[in-house]
Design a protein around this motif. Sequence first.
Motif, PDB file in Angstrom:
ATOM      1  N   LEU A  84       2.897  -2.889   1.984  1.00  0.00           N
ATOM      2  CA  LEU A  84       1.563  -3.169   1.450  1.00  0.00           C
ATOM      3  C   LEU A  84       0.771  -4.126   2.332  1.00  0.00           C
ATOM      4  CD1 LEU A  84       1.876  -3.211  -2.390  1.00  0.00           C
ATOM      5  CD2 LEU A  84       0.163  -2.052  -1.040  1.00  0.00           C
ATOM      6  N   SER A  85       1.419  -5.099   2.920  1.00  0.00           N
ATOM      7  CA  SER A  85       0.679  -5.975   3.820  1.00  0.00           C
ATOM      8  C   SER A  85       1.598  -6.478   4.917  1.00  0.00           C
ATOM      9  CB  SER A  85       0.047  -7.126   3.056  1.00  0.00           C
ATOM     10  OG  SER A  85       1.017  -7.994   2.594  1.00  0.00           O
ATOM     11  N   ALA A  86       1.658  -5.700   5.981  1.00  0.00           N
ATOM     12  CA  ALA A  86       2.505  -6.070   7.105  1.00  0.00           C
ATOM     13  C   ALA A  86       1.846  -7.172   7.913  1.00  0.00           C
ATOM     14  CB  ALA A  86       2.764  -4.852   7.978  1.00  0.00           C
ATOM     15  N   ILE A  87       0.508  -7.160   7.953  1.00  0.00           N
ATOM     16  CA  ILE A  87      -0.208  -8.187   8.704  1.00  0.00           C
ATOM     17  C   ILE A  87      -1.258  -8.829   7.799  1.00  0.00           C
ATOM     18  CG2 ILE A  87       0.130  -7.225  11.014  1.00  0.00           C
ATOM     19  CD1 ILE A  87      -2.674  -5.954  10.713  1.00  0.00           C
ATOM     20  N   LYS A  88      -1.625 -10.034   8.163  1.00  0.00           N
ATOM     21  CA  LYS A  88      -2.657 -10.743   7.398  1.00  0.00           C
ATOM     22  C   LYS A  88      -4.021 -10.202   7.805  1.00  0.00           C
ATOM     23  CE  LYS A  88      -1.620 -14.886   5.214  1.00  0.00           C
ATOM     24  NZ  LYS A  88      -0.233 -15.276   5.350  1.00  0.00           N
ATOM     25  N   HIS A 101      -9.448   1.861   2.291  1.00  0.00           N
ATOM     26  CA  HIS A 101      -8.891   2.177   3.614  1.00  0.00           C
ATOM     27  C   HIS A 101      -7.478   1.618   3.804  1.00  0.00           C
ATOM     28  CE1 HIS A 101     -12.427   4.067   5.345  1.00  0.00           C
ATOM     29  NE2 HIS A 101     -13.156   3.147   4.752  1.00  0.00           N
ATOM     30  N   GLY A 102      -6.924   1.001   2.750  1.00  0.00           N
ATOM     31  CA  GLY A 102      -5.568   0.475   2.864  1.00  0.00           C
ATOM     32  C   GLY A 102      -5.586  -0.968   3.320  1.00  0.00           C
ATOM     33  N   ILE A 103      -4.584  -1.716   2.870  1.00  0.00           N
ATOM     34  CA  ILE A 103      -4.553  -3.156   3.124  1.00  0.00           C
ATOM     35  C   ILE A 103      -4.454  -3.457   4.627  1.00  0.00           C
ATOM     36  CG2 ILE A 103      -2.046  -3.367   2.709  1.00  0.00           C
ATOM     37  CD1 ILE A 103      -4.594  -5.972   1.593  1.00  0.00           C
ATOM     38  N   ASN A 104      -3.866  -2.547   5.389  1.00  0.00           N
ATOM     39  CA  ASN A 104      -3.825  -2.736   6.844  1.00  0.00           C
ATOM     40  C   ASN A 104      -4.521  -1.593   7.579  1.00  0.00           C
ATOM     41  OD1 ASN A 104      -0.533  -4.264   6.753  1.00  0.00           O
ATOM     42  ND2 ASN A 104      -2.534  -5.199   6.601  1.00  0.00           N
ATOM     43  N   GLY A 105      -5.487  -0.972   6.904  1.00  0.00           N
ATOM     44  CA  GLY A 105      -6.250   0.102   7.550  1.00  0.00           C
ATOM     45  C   GLY A 105      -5.500   1.401   7.684  1.00  0.00           C
ATOM     46  N   GLN A 163      -2.492  -3.067  17.226  1.00  0.00           N
ATOM     47  CA  GLN A 163      -1.721  -3.983  18.058  1.00  0.00           C
ATOM     48  C   GLN A 163      -0.925  -4.957  17.193  1.00  0.00           C
ATOM     49  OE1 GLN A 163      -4.518  -5.715  20.748  1.00  0.00           O
ATOM     50  NE2 GLN A 163      -2.926  -6.854  21.803  1.00  0.00           N
ATOM     51  N   LYS A 164      -1.597  -5.507  16.171  1.00  0.00           N
ATOM     52  CA  LYS A 164      -0.947  -6.496  15.311  1.00  0.00           C
ATOM     53  C   LYS A 164       0.205  -5.873  14.533  1.00  0.00           C
ATOM     54  CE  LYS A 164      -4.650  -9.814  14.465  1.00  0.00           C
ATOM     55  NZ  LYS A 164      -5.611 -10.256  13.471  1.00  0.00           N
ATOM     56  N   LEU A 165      -0.014  -4.634  14.057  1.00  0.00           N
ATOM     57  CA  LEU A 165       1.034  -3.957  13.293  1.00  0.00           C
ATOM     58  C   LEU A 165       2.254  -3.729  14.175  1.00  0.00           C
ATOM     59  CD1 LEU A 165      -1.021  -1.400  11.214  1.00  0.00           C
ATOM     60  CD2 LEU A 165       0.594  -3.054  10.293  1.00  0.00           C
TER      61      LEU A 165
END
Length: 169
Positions: A84-88, A101-105, A163-165
Motif C-alpha cells: 500500500l505504501s512502499a515509499i513516502k 492513481h494509487g498510493i505510489n502511482g 526510481q524511489k520504488l
Amino acid sequence: MIRHIIALIAAALTVWAILYMARLDMEVHRLQMIQEIIAKSKQEVKLQPKAAQTPAPKPSKPAVSEESEAQKKLKVLKEKAGRLSAIKVSPLYRRTCSSCHGINGEGTQIAPALVGKSKEYILKALHDFKTGKRKNYVMYGLLQRLDEKQLEELATEISEFAQKLKAAQ
Ligand code: HEC
C-alpha cells in the motif's frame, strides 16, 4: 440541461473522491501502526528462543507452530502494508491523487498508473486536462483548485516514483 447533469455527476464524483481519500488516509495511518507493531514484535520474536530453552521440551513443540503461524500472519500484514505504501509521498499527492492513481502511482481500477512516466509527459497531461484540451471531467474539476507551482511539484514528484520504488525494494 445535459451540461447540468454532467456538472452534477462531476460534483458527486468529487465528493465521493474526498470521502474515499479520507478513508485511505485512515487506512494508511492504521497500516503505519501495524508496521510499528511488526517492528516491535520482531524484537520480541528474537528473544523467544532463549526463553524457550528453560521449559520442558514437550510443551515447546506446539509453541513453535504457534509462533510460525503468527509469523505468517505478520508476513502477510507486512506485505500488505508494503504494497500500500512502499515509499513516502507528499501530503498533496496523497490527498489529491492517490485515491484514484494509487498510493505510489501504481494505478487502480479507476485511473491509470502514473509511475514510470516522465515529468514532461505528466505536466503536459495536467495542463491539457486543466485547460480542457484533453477531456476528462474528473481531472478537469480537480485541477482547477491547483496552481502552476503545485502542478509542477506533482509532476516532479510522480516522475521520481519509479526510481524511489526501485530503491525501496
Ligand atoms: C477521482 C479520480 C482521480 C483523481 C483524484 C485524480 N485522477 Fe488523474 N486521472 C483519472 C482518470 C480517470 C484518468 C484517465 C483520463 C484519461 O485518460 O482520459 C486520469 C489521468 C491522469 C493522467 C494522464 C495519465 C496518462 O497516462 O496519460 C495524469 C498525469 C494524472 N491523471 C495525474 C493526476 C494527478 C497529478 C492527480 C492529483 C492532483 C490526479 N491525477 C488525481 C482520475 C483521477
